[in-house]
Design an enzyme around this catalytic site. Structure first.
Site, short mmCIF file in Angstrom:
data_model
loop_
_atom_site.label_atom_id
_atom_site.label_comp_id
_atom_site.label_asym_id
_atom_site.label_seq_id
_atom_site.Cartn_x
_atom_site.Cartn_y
_atom_site.Cartn_z
N GLU A 243 0.94 -1.21 0.21
CA GLU A 243 -0.01 0.13 -0.06
C GLU A 243 1.02 1.28 -0.03
O GLU A 243 1.65 1.51 1.09
CB GLU A 243 -0.82 0.12 1.29
CG GLU A 243 -1.90 -1.08 1.40
CD GLU A 243 -3.16 -0.99 0.49
OE1 GLU A 243 -3.19 -0.06 -0.13
OE2 GLU A 243 -3.69 -1.85 0.55
N CYS A 277 -2.38 9.41 2.44
CA CYS A 277 -2.10 8.73 1.26
C CYS A 277 -3.27 8.99 0.17
O CYS A 277 -3.18 9.18 -0.87
CB CYS A 277 -1.94 7.31 1.44
SG CYS A 277 -3.31 6.61 2.36
P1 NDP Z 1 8.50 4.92 4.31
O1 NDP Z 1 8.25 4.16 3.09
O2 NDP Z 1 9.42 5.80 4.58
O3 NDP Z 1 8.14 3.80 5.48
C1 NDP Z 1 7.27 3.25 5.65
C2 NDP Z 1 7.74 2.07 6.67
O4 NDP Z 1 8.88 1.26 6.20
C3 NDP Z 1 8.36 2.60 8.03
O5 NDP Z 1 7.98 1.75 9.05
C4 NDP Z 1 9.87 2.20 7.54
O6 NDP Z 1 10.73 2.28 8.93
C5 NDP Z 1 9.94 1.02 6.95
N1 NDP Z 1 11.09 0.89 6.25
C6 NDP Z 1 12.15 1.83 5.86
N2 NDP Z 1 12.89 1.24 5.29
C7 NDP Z 1 12.70 -0.22 4.96
C8 NDP Z 1 13.26 -1.26 4.19
N3 NDP Z 1 14.36 -1.14 3.49
N4 NDP Z 1 12.71 -2.46 4.50
C9 NDP Z 1 11.54 -2.50 5.10
N5 NDP Z 1 11.01 -1.50 5.81
C10 NDP Z 1 11.26 -0.33 5.78
O7 NDP Z 1 7.07 5.70 4.31
P2 NDP Z 1 6.69 6.87 5.72
O8 NDP Z 1 6.50 6.18 6.98
O9 NDP Z 1 7.20 7.96 5.43
O10 NDP Z 1 4.99 7.10 5.03
C11 NDP Z 1 4.71 7.94 4.04
C12 NDP Z 1 4.21 7.26 2.95
O11 NDP Z 1 3.27 6.26 3.16
C13 NDP Z 1 3.47 7.97 1.73
O12 NDP Z 1 3.96 7.60 0.59
C14 NDP Z 1 1.99 7.74 2.13
O13 NDP Z 1 1.54 8.06 0.72
C15 NDP Z 1 2.18 6.13 2.20
N6 NDP Z 1 0.98 5.69 2.92
C16 NDP Z 1 0.02 5.14 1.98
C17 NDP Z 1 -1.08 4.61 2.67
C18 NDP Z 1 -1.84 3.42 1.82
O14 NDP Z 1 -2.69 2.88 2.51
N7 NDP Z 1 -1.76 3.48 0.58
C19 NDP Z 1 -1.47 4.86 3.67
C20 NDP Z 1 -0.44 5.98 4.67
C21 NDP Z 1 0.64 6.26 4.22
P3 NDP Z 1 11.18 3.68 9.44
O15 NDP Z 1 10.23 4.56 9.74
O16 NDP Z 1 11.94 3.40 10.68
O17 NDP Z 1 12.13 4.02 8.42
#
Ligand code: NDP
Length: 497
Positions: A243, A277
């Site tokens: 997502e 999002c």
């Molecule tokens: P990120 O992609 O930066 O992070 C998402 C999660 O992935 C965090 O828990 C992060 O950890 C983790 N992560 C980071 N690197 C890795 C890796 N290499 N392997 C596995 N996990 C990893 O997104 P954001 O947290 O900044 O969220 C914002 C984004 O989420 C926006 O693009 C938004 O549109 C999207 N979003 C989508 C939704 C949907 O339902 N489609 C709903 C809500 C948001 P850490 O934070 O510790 O880096």
């Protein structure tokens, strides 16, 4: 200061969550490495077997207990959501109201959707009973973002639990406290086994979860990280639900209720300071209504104030690095000929961004083409709705969308390339638990919520049971030479004409 900087001060094994409004420390959490993640997943596996063994009714009872606990302590969790994200208190409460509603739906409907049911056995296997059941996967790893730190991951967690799985959740590094609170509250009503656990840390902790022995990863976050998650999961052929972000648009048709459209556009674009999002980042309005629509939107947007107090309209930008993205999008659009009818380049004042409404922005500017994730909306005029649909669908993203039209809302909605579309409202689909949620293209694939969301966390198992010997039995070496010929004759008769 970012959680990374604080972690370095506190030592490499600590993750510090901060209040983005003040920079104050909200909590300290361990940074789990691959070995610890593997150990948590191992424990979750046997807990999952126990949880699956409770059956639908036993799980529904426990999930109802959890729901009641969440309602009782809603304000406590809302305060923590506020502290870690900075969002206004009522926005946090609204988020939790939706969590409760989804949890209720998932627990109540899991048995109806997933239990064993008979299906027609068909012509060739008329002597068999055919049935289908959706069984738990085992352990589901959930990786979540920070913008709706309870609602978004719970779209996976609640449905995965209701389907009979154990869950290991890796919250965003910005909102680890909310993740731990959720797991601790679940453990109060299910103290016997670690059915729902949390691992905390940065990206590498999420990557370790992807490479662990989980049976599926449900990831919500950015498209770039989604690709890394898929690559890591590919190593063990672990299935993924992805997502990601979006660039959702709202179309205003000739016969739209303009007041309602302006009000909805404002909420869709600015609520949660645009960090949604499925937030409205683009509006395409047909030419004859464009000036009036912009007037109405400006009048409403001009009254919105960001701030850190509970009654503020918008909170801060939770992730400090996003401020630079927002500034770049606004400045690029203005340099390319867009006009700011609300706000300006100076609206970006970290940690807050005041509302910005841009009109006539170039379609190839980042403010139109890329996810901004801030309180910025572009309003572009189009000659007719066909042009609007073309522009909406030109995006690589395809998450949600909205259409304002009195006479052809459903028709236009169908033409929008997106997983969810609201007609004459915005974002409403997120609050309907029976509806699946998810995108296409760069917004990802797979579905949370609704029946599809329950099946996403289950494996279909097909079973046939022979009831009696068939007259024509072609699947045996003892079949006579005429058996298949007879069957072919039968098929020609039935399906060949
Ligand atoms: P990120 O992609 O930066 O992070 C998402 C999660 O992935 C965090 O828990 C992060 O950890 C983790 N992560 C980071 N690197 C890795 C890796 N290499 N392997 C596995 N996990 C990893 O997104 P954001 O947290 O900044 O969220 C914002 C984004 O989420 C926006 O693009 C938004 O549109 C999207 N979003 C989508 C939704 C949907 O339902 N489609 C709903 C809500 C948001 P850490 O934070 O510790 O880096």
């Amino acid at each position: 200061m970012s959680p990374h900087d604080r972690a370095e001060e506190d030592g490499p094994e600590t993750l510090v969550s901060l209040d983005p409004r003040t920079g104050e420390v909200v909590g300290r959490h361990p940074v789990h490495g691959p070995d610890e993640v593997a150990a948590v997943v191992r424990e979750a596996r046997s807990a999952g077997e126990w949880w699956a063994g409770l059956g639908f009714a036993g799980r529904a009872r426990r999930l109802a207990d959890w729901r009641r606990l969440l309602v009782r302590r809603l304000d406590e969790l809302a305060a923590l959501v506020c502290a870690e994200t900075g969002k206004p208190l009522d926005d946090a409460r609204l988020e939790l109201v939706m969590v409760v509603d989804h949890l209720h739906w998932a627990a109540r409907n899991a048995e109806r959707v997933l239990r064993r049911r008979r299906v027609p056995s068909g012509l060739l296997m008329y002597n068999h009973v055919a049935s289908l059941e959706y069984l738990p996967l085992g352990v589901v790893g959930v990786i979540g973002p920070w913008n709706y730190p309870a609602f978004t991951p719970m779209g996976s967690i609640a449905y995965a639990l209701a389907a009979g799985n154990a869950v290991v959740f890796k919250p965003s590094e910005l909102t680890p406290g909310v993740g731990e609170w959720l797991a601790a509250s679940f453990a109060e009503v299910v103290p016997e086994q670690p059915v729902f656990s949390v691992v905390t840390g940065f990206g590498p902790t999420g990557a370790a979860l992807c490479r662990s022995d989980v049976d599926k990863i449900a990831f919500t976050g950015s498209t770039a990280t989604g690709k890394r998650v898929m690559a890591a999961c590919a190593e063990n052929l672990t299935p993924v639900l992805i997502e990601c972000g979006g660039k959702d648009a709202l179309i205003v048709d000739e016969d739209a209720d303009l007041d309602a459209a302006a009000e909805a556009a404002l909420w869709g674009a600015m609520s949660n300071a645009g960090q949604t999002c499925v937030g409205v980042e683009r509006v395409y309005v047909v030419e004859p209504l464009a000036d009036r629509f912009v007037e109405l939107l400006v009048a409403r947007a001009a009254g919105l104030r960001p701030g850190g107090e509970p009654g503020a309209d918008l909170g801060p930008i939770t992730m400090p690095a996003q401020v630079d993205v927002i500034r770049r999008h606004v400045c690029d659009a203005l340099d390319g000929g867009a006009r700011a009818v609300v706000g300006s380049r100076d609206s970006v004042r970290p940690p807050y961004v005041e509302p910005v409404v841009l009109v006539d922005a170039p379609e190839d500017s980042p403010a139109v083409a890329e996810e901004t994730f801030g309180p910025v909306v572009v309003v572009n005029r189009v000659s007719d709705v066909d042009e609007a649909v073309r522009r909406v669908n030109a995006s690589g993203y395809g998450l949600g969308g909205a259409v304002f039209s009195r006479s052809r809302g459903a028709e236009l909605a169908r033409r929008v390339r997106a997983g969810m579309v609201a007609v004459n409202s915005v974002l409403s689909f997120v609050a309907v638990p029976a509806l699946p949620f998810g995108g296409v293209g760069d917004s990802g694939f797979g579905r949370i919520h609704g029946e599809d969301g329950l099946r996403e966390f289950a494996r279909a198992q097909a079973v046939t049971r022979r009831r009696f010997a068939a007259v024509l039995h072609p699947m045996t070496f003892d079949r006579g030479s005429r058996t298949v010929r007879r069957l072919v004759r039968l098929v020609r008769l039935l399906h060949g004409r």
